[in-house]
Scaffold this active site. Structure first.
Site, mmCIF file in Angstrom:
data_model
loop_
_atom_site.group_PDB
_atom_site.id
_atom_site.type_symbol
_atom_site.label_atom_id
_atom_site.label_comp_id
_atom_site.label_asym_id
_atom_site.label_seq_id
_atom_site.Cartn_x
_atom_site.Cartn_y
_atom_site.Cartn_z
ATOM 1 N N PRO A 11 -4.855 4.501 3.368
ATOM 2 C CA PRO A 11 -4.341 5.797 3.856
ATOM 3 C C PRO A 11 -3.575 5.728 5.177
ATOM 4 C CG PRO A 11 -6.713 5.639 4.254
ATOM 5 C CD PRO A 11 -6.334 4.458 3.390
ATOM 6 N N GLY A 13 -1.498 3.261 5.957
ATOM 7 C CA GLY A 13 -0.278 2.462 5.786
ATOM 8 C C GLY A 13 0.967 3.331 5.681
ATOM 9 N N GLY A 99 0.851 0.977 -6.637
ATOM 10 C CA GLY A 99 2.199 0.721 -6.129
ATOM 11 C C GLY A 99 2.267 -0.624 -5.440
ATOM 12 N N THR A 101 2.543 -4.326 -4.549
ATOM 13 C CA THR A 101 3.292 -5.386 -5.246
ATOM 14 C C THR A 101 2.730 -6.758 -4.868
ATOM 15 O OG1 THR A 101 4.895 -5.321 -3.442
ATOM 16 C CG2 THR A 101 5.446 -4.089 -5.446
ATOM 17 N N HIS A 155 14.595 -5.596 2.658
ATOM 18 C CA HIS A 155 13.445 -4.786 3.066
ATOM 19 C C HIS A 155 13.181 -4.921 4.559
ATOM 20 C CE1 HIS A 155 12.580 -4.573 -1.255
ATOM 21 N NE2 HIS A 155 11.814 -3.530 -0.970
ATOM 22 N N LYS A 159 7.211 -6.506 5.450
ATOM 23 C CA LYS A 159 6.841 -6.709 4.044
ATOM 24 C C LYS A 159 6.201 -8.079 3.844
ATOM 25 C CE LYS A 159 8.582 -6.210 -0.663
ATOM 26 N NZ LYS A 159 7.324 -5.532 -1.046
HETATM 27 N N1 NAI Z 1 5.656 0.791 -5.838
HETATM 28 C C1 NAI Z 1 6.395 1.320 -4.860
HETATM 29 O O1 NAI Z 1 7.219 2.209 -5.099
HETATM 30 C C2 NAI Z 1 6.239 0.828 -3.482
HETATM 31 C C3 NAI Z 1 5.352 -0.165 -3.242
HETATM 32 N N2 NAI Z 1 5.143 -0.609 -1.983
HETATM 33 C C4 NAI Z 1 4.083 -1.583 -1.860
HETATM 34 O O2 NAI Z 1 2.939 -0.890 -1.385
HETATM 35 C C5 NAI Z 1 2.135 -1.757 -0.581
HETATM 36 C C6 NAI Z 1 1.882 -1.089 0.773
HETATM 37 O O3 NAI Z 1 3.107 -0.997 1.444
HETATM 38 P P1 NAI Z 1 3.195 -0.369 2.916
HETATM 39 O O4 NAI Z 1 2.532 0.938 2.945
HETATM 40 O O5 NAI Z 1 4.597 -0.510 3.318
HETATM 41 O O6 NAI Z 1 2.305 -1.424 3.737
HETATM 42 P P2 NAI Z 1 1.452 -1.163 5.053
HETATM 43 O O7 NAI Z 1 1.169 -2.513 5.622
HETATM 44 O O8 NAI Z 1 2.116 -0.154 5.904
HETATM 45 O O9 NAI Z 1 0.093 -0.533 4.503
HETATM 46 C C7 NAI Z 1 -0.902 -1.251 3.857
HETATM 47 C C8 NAI Z 1 -2.222 -0.615 4.240
HETATM 48 O O10 NAI Z 1 -3.252 -1.214 3.461
HETATM 49 C C9 NAI Z 1 -4.387 -1.265 4.298
HETATM 50 N N3 NAI Z 1 -5.351 -2.215 3.776
HETATM 51 C C10 NAI Z 1 -5.331 -3.559 3.847
HETATM 52 N N4 NAI Z 1 -6.437 -4.062 3.281
HETATM 53 C C11 NAI Z 1 -7.159 -3.013 2.833
HETATM 54 C C12 NAI Z 1 -8.397 -2.880 2.163
HETATM 55 N N5 NAI Z 1 -9.143 -3.930 1.842
HETATM 56 N N6 NAI Z 1 -8.834 -1.635 1.863
HETATM 57 C C13 NAI Z 1 -8.099 -0.561 2.160
HETATM 58 N N7 NAI Z 1 -6.925 -0.610 2.805
HETATM 59 C C14 NAI Z 1 -6.465 -1.833 3.137
HETATM 60 C C15 NAI Z 1 -3.844 -1.654 5.660
HETATM 61 O O11 NAI Z 1 -4.759 -1.314 6.677
HETATM 62 C C16 NAI Z 1 -2.588 -0.809 5.717
HETATM 63 O O12 NAI Z 1 -2.842 0.446 6.315
HETATM 64 C C17 NAI Z 1 2.897 -3.068 -0.503
HETATM 65 O O13 NAI Z 1 2.402 -3.954 -1.494
HETATM 66 C C18 NAI Z 1 4.325 -2.687 -0.859
HETATM 67 O O14 NAI Z 1 5.060 -3.739 -1.423
HETATM 68 C C19 NAI Z 1 5.814 -0.107 -0.922
HETATM 69 C C20 NAI Z 1 6.739 0.866 -1.098
HETATM 70 C C21 NAI Z 1 7.039 1.397 -2.400
HETATM 71 O O1 LIG Z 2 7.200 -3.160 0.585
HETATM 72 C C1 LIG Z 2 8.026 -2.237 0.378
HETATM 73 O O2 LIG Z 2 8.474 -1.540 1.283
HETATM 74 C C2 LIG Z 2 8.464 -1.986 -1.003
HETATM 75 N N1 LIG Z 2 7.893 -2.639 -1.956
HETATM 76 C C3 LIG Z 2 8.148 -2.496 -3.344
HETATM 77 C C4 LIG Z 2 8.687 -3.801 -3.903
HETATM 78 O O3 LIG Z 2 8.162 -4.876 -3.552
HETATM 79 O O4 LIG Z 2 9.586 -3.761 -4.729
HETATM 80 C C5 LIG Z 2 8.993 -1.298 -3.669
HETATM 81 C C6 LIG Z 2 10.048 -0.987 -2.670
HETATM 82 O O5 LIG Z 2 11.042 -1.935 -2.787
HETATM 83 C C7 LIG Z 2 9.479 -0.943 -1.264
#
Ligand code: NAI
Ligand SMILES: O=C(O)C1=N[C@H](C(=O)O)C[C@H](O)C1
Length: 266
Positions: A11, A13, A99, A101, A155, A159
């Protein structure tokens, strides 16, 4: 479908905090708990920077998923934790909407099999932005006519995984219509290792990481005397939220795992 009870993992992140805002501003989903690395037992609104919501935070994912009555788990964490959370959720009959990755093929296969065995709907979508899903579909279409293709993904520099899940998914979709073959000159060599990027059946993927970027991808096709570029830019993380909401609603009607939001779009 209304009042879908959701747990959000991650939450604090960049994506997780955006997901909380989305849940707060609509009426089909309600937040029943969060899974985080800290703040065990606190409620969301007590944590600085989080919205005015009453759900309890758990640091123990297994406890949360077995104790809290929930319909879906929205996971936006890290590759390792996302996989563990999704597995725990399926085992507890909570439908994962993932979401996160960076999963390995073995992890995706295992989750697919587990979801089918337990008949628990699961959505894993490397990109929830509708524009990105269209960009991938357009790329698959274009590759039928232009089999010479390179993917450039850009990105933010926080990341963890490279190449992005979106780039991998794009390459997989293109693979469905493109015969495997080496691109470029047959005698091509790299004088600096990595110069030509990652290789997927001869297709190249290039990953750029810079502050200031959010999430961007260009798929560049080359033909005789012409090029075609299919491009998508997420300039704000709000771009992903309609897809997260759609997945959380549609997963309620699934009893298998689907990989990619395109399977849920009309
Ligand atoms: N599918 C999509 O459309 C998108 C996917 N992503 C993916 O989403 C993921 C998160 O991205 P962001 O928010 O940018 O990263 P972020 O680093 O800002 O957030 C990740 C969060 O996960 C938390 N976390 C880590 N270990 C944990 C655990 N054991 N339990 C609970 N929380 C934990 C961290 O404290 C952090 O707040 C990445 O894998 C990214 O590639 C990101 C943007 C879009
Ligand atoms: O980490 C990100 O920011 C994102 N991750 C996803 C990916 O790995 O494709 C989706 C989006 O590109 C943002």
């Amino acid at each position: 479908m209304s009042n879908i009870k959701a747990i959000v993992a991650g939450p604090r992140g960049k994506m997780g905090s955006e997901a909380l805002k989305m849940i707060q501003n609509q009426s089909t989903l309600s937040l029943v708990a969060c899974i985080d690395r800290m703040n065990d037992g606190m409620v969301v609104k007590e944590v600085e920077g989080l919205p005015d919501m009453d759900a309890v935070i758990y640091t123990d994912a297994a406890k949360c998923l077995s104790e809290v009555e929930a319909d879906v788990l929205i996971d936006l964490t890290t590759p390792e934790n996302g996989y563990t959370h999704a597995k725990l959720a399926i085992e507890n009959g909570v439908r994962p909407v993932v979401g996160t990755t960076g999963f390995t093929n073995e992890e995706l296969t295992e989750l697919t099999e587990l979801a089918s065995e337990k008949r628990v709907g699961t959505v894993i979508a490397p990109n929830f932005a509708i524009g990105a899903v269209l960009m991938m579909q357009f790329s698959k279409w274009a590759a039928k006519h232009f089999p010479e293709v390179e993917i450039i993904e850009k990105h933010h520099d926080q990341k963890l995984d490279a190449p992005s899940g979106t780039a991998i998914k794009t390459a997989e979709l293109i693979k469905e219509v493109r015969e495997s073959h080496k691109q470029g000159h047959e005698n091509e060599t790299e004088t600096l290792q990595g110069a030509r990027g990652a290789d997927v059946e001869g297709m190249k993927i290039h990953s750029m990481r810079l502050p200031g970027l959010v999430a961007h991808q260009e798929v560049v096709f080359g033909g005789l005397g012409e090029t075609l570029t299919v491009k998508h830019d997420s300039i704000h993380r709000a771009s992903f939220m309609s897809g997260v909401k759609l997945a959380a609603e549609r997963v309620m009607d699934l009893d298998i795992l689907v990989y990619g939001l395109e399977h849920l779009l009309d």
